[in-house]
Design a protein around this motif. Structure first.
Motif, short mmCIF file in Angstrom:
data_model
loop_
_atom_site.label_atom_id
_atom_site.label_comp_id
_atom_site.label_asym_id
_atom_site.label_seq_id
_atom_site.Cartn_x
_atom_site.Cartn_y
_atom_site.Cartn_z
N THR A 81 52.51 57.22 60.81
CA THR A 81 53.04 56.07 61.53
C THR A 81 54.55 56.13 61.61
OG1 THR A 81 51.18 54.72 60.78
CG2 THR A 81 53.15 53.54 61.52
N VAL A 82 55.09 55.86 62.79
CA VAL A 82 56.53 55.81 62.97
C VAL A 82 56.89 54.43 63.53
CG1 VAL A 82 58.52 56.77 64.22
CG2 VAL A 82 56.74 58.30 63.32
N LEU A 83 57.86 53.81 62.88
CA LEU A 83 58.36 52.51 63.30
C LEU A 83 59.77 52.66 63.86
CD1 LEU A 83 57.36 50.36 60.18
CD2 LEU A 83 56.05 50.73 62.28
N VAL A 84 60.14 51.74 64.73
CA VAL A 84 61.50 51.71 65.27
C VAL A 84 62.28 50.72 64.43
CG1 VAL A 84 62.94 51.30 67.29
CG2 VAL A 84 60.61 52.23 67.57
N PHE B 244 59.60 43.35 56.31
CA PHE B 244 60.02 43.68 57.68
C PHE B 244 58.88 43.41 58.65
CE2 PHE B 244 58.51 47.86 56.03
CZ PHE B 244 57.50 48.11 56.93
N SER B 245 59.23 43.32 59.90
CA SER B 245 58.31 43.22 61.01
C SER B 245 58.92 44.06 62.12
CB SER B 245 58.14 41.76 61.44
OG SER B 245 57.26 41.67 62.55
N LEU B 246 58.35 45.26 62.35
CA LEU B 246 58.98 46.23 63.25
C LEU B 246 57.97 46.81 64.23
CD1 LEU B 246 61.08 48.13 60.57
CD2 LEU B 246 61.97 46.58 62.34
N PRO B 247 58.47 47.21 65.41
CA PRO B 247 57.57 47.80 66.41
C PRO B 247 57.18 49.24 66.05
CG PRO B 247 59.82 47.73 67.26
CD PRO B 247 59.83 47.04 65.92
N GLN B 248 55.91 49.52 66.33
CA GLN B 248 55.44 50.90 66.27
C GLN B 248 55.69 51.51 67.65
OE1 GLN B 248 51.55 51.39 64.12
NE2 GLN B 248 51.52 49.15 64.26
N ALA C 174 62.33 55.13 61.87
CA ALA C 174 63.40 55.78 62.63
C ALA C 174 64.52 54.79 62.91
CB ALA C 174 62.84 56.33 63.94
N VAL C 175 65.72 55.18 62.56
CA VAL C 175 66.88 54.31 62.79
C VAL C 175 67.99 55.12 63.46
CG1 VAL C 175 66.36 52.66 60.98
CG2 VAL C 175 67.67 54.68 60.42
N GLN C 176 68.81 54.41 64.19
CA GLN C 176 69.95 55.05 64.88
C GLN C 176 69.49 56.25 65.71
OE1 GLN C 176 72.82 55.90 61.82
NE2 GLN C 176 73.09 53.75 61.29
N SER C 177 68.35 56.09 66.38
CA SER C 177 67.75 57.21 67.11
C SER C 177 67.39 56.90 68.55
CB SER C 177 66.50 57.68 66.36
OG SER C 177 66.83 58.15 65.08
N GLY C 178 67.93 55.83 69.11
CA GLY C 178 67.64 55.49 70.50
C GLY C 178 66.47 54.55 70.65
N TRP C 179 65.94 54.51 71.85
CA TRP C 179 64.83 53.63 72.18
C TRP C 179 63.51 54.24 71.71
CZ3 TRP C 179 66.54 49.09 73.59
CH2 TRP C 179 67.77 49.00 74.22
N ALA C 180 62.46 53.44 71.72
CA ALA C 180 61.13 53.91 71.32
C ALA C 180 60.72 55.13 72.14
CB ALA C 180 60.10 52.79 71.46
N SER C 181 61.03 55.15 73.44
CA SER C 181 60.66 56.29 74.28
C SER C 181 61.37 57.58 73.84
CB SER C 181 60.95 55.99 75.75
OG SER C 181 62.33 55.71 75.93
N TRP D 189 64.70 57.64 58.37
CA TRP D 189 65.14 58.90 58.94
C TRP D 189 65.77 58.67 60.30
CZ3 TRP D 189 63.00 61.20 63.40
CH2 TRP D 189 61.93 60.49 63.96
N ALA D 190 66.39 59.72 60.83
CA ALA D 190 66.98 59.67 62.16
C ALA D 190 66.73 61.00 62.86
CB ALA D 190 68.49 59.42 62.05
N THR D 191 66.59 60.93 64.17
CA THR D 191 66.30 62.15 64.94
C THR D 191 67.41 63.19 64.85
OG1 THR D 191 67.18 61.12 66.94
CG2 THR D 191 64.79 60.95 66.58
N TRP D 192 68.64 62.73 64.64
CA TRP D 192 69.78 63.64 64.59
C TRP D 192 70.04 64.20 63.19
CZ3 TRP D 192 72.80 61.36 61.05
CH2 TRP D 192 72.74 59.97 60.93
#
Length: 170
Positions: free
Chosen positions: A103-106, A25-29, A82-89, A50-53
């Motif tokens: 470390t958390v990746l989007v 993978f290549s994902l944004p932090q 983090a997946v299915q959790s909105g934007w990076a912000s 994981w997901a915020t919800w």
């Protein structure tokens, strides 16, 4: 004929014991930089989808913080994807609220599909060479202890990871 069957069984057993490669993978932090899995190939990685919800995912955050604190100096990388959790912000606010220290990746749907994730949380323990050591689906009372045992086993059987700090315990 028996010899042929024995050879087939031995080959099948040896093949089954070979660790599987893990998707790249290549994902944004959250800070905007990109993390590529090939940067982690010499490390032991705990990769948690994981997901915020997801309440079960949130319940595991303290244990992942402990793993990060306990093993980062030995070259082990804990990553929350983090997946299915909105934007990076959106994710950044959540990370701050729950004091996530690793470390958390989007993530995205492609990464979820590549890893075959169908539920959360889903945690992968990945050994050097970017090889799957173990996969955990869901939560359990022993999951953190099991992951610690996996890390210790990998540390004993792997050369010192790049980026690890060597300490003198005398």
């Amino acid at each position: 004929m028996r010899a042929l069957i024995l050879v087939c069984i031995l080959f099948a057993t040896a093949t089954a014991q070979q660790p599987d490669s893990v998707p790249q993978f290549s994902l944004p932090q959250l800070d905007g930089r990109t993390l590529r899995s090939d940067e982690l190939k010499d490390k032991i990685v705990v990769l948690d989808f994981w997901a915020t919800w997801c309440e079960n995912c949130v319940s595991e955050i303290p244990e992942f913080n402990k793993l990060e604190k306990e093993y980062s100096s030995r070259g082990v990388k804990v990553i929350g994807l983090a997946v299915q959790s909105g934007w990076a912000s959106d994710i950044q606010k959540f990370v701050k609220q729950y004091n996530m220290r690793y470390t958390v990746l989007v993530g995205n749907d492609d990464t979820v599909s590549d890893f075959g994730v169908i539920s959360f949380p889903n945690t992968y323990v990945i050994g050097p060479g970017w090889k799957l050591y173990k996969k955990y689906s869901g939560v359990s009372e022993t999951k953190a202890a099991d992951i610690r045992r996996d890390i210790e086993t990998l540390l004993k059987t792997s050369p010192e990871p790049k980026g690890a700090k060597i300490t003198n315990e005398n």
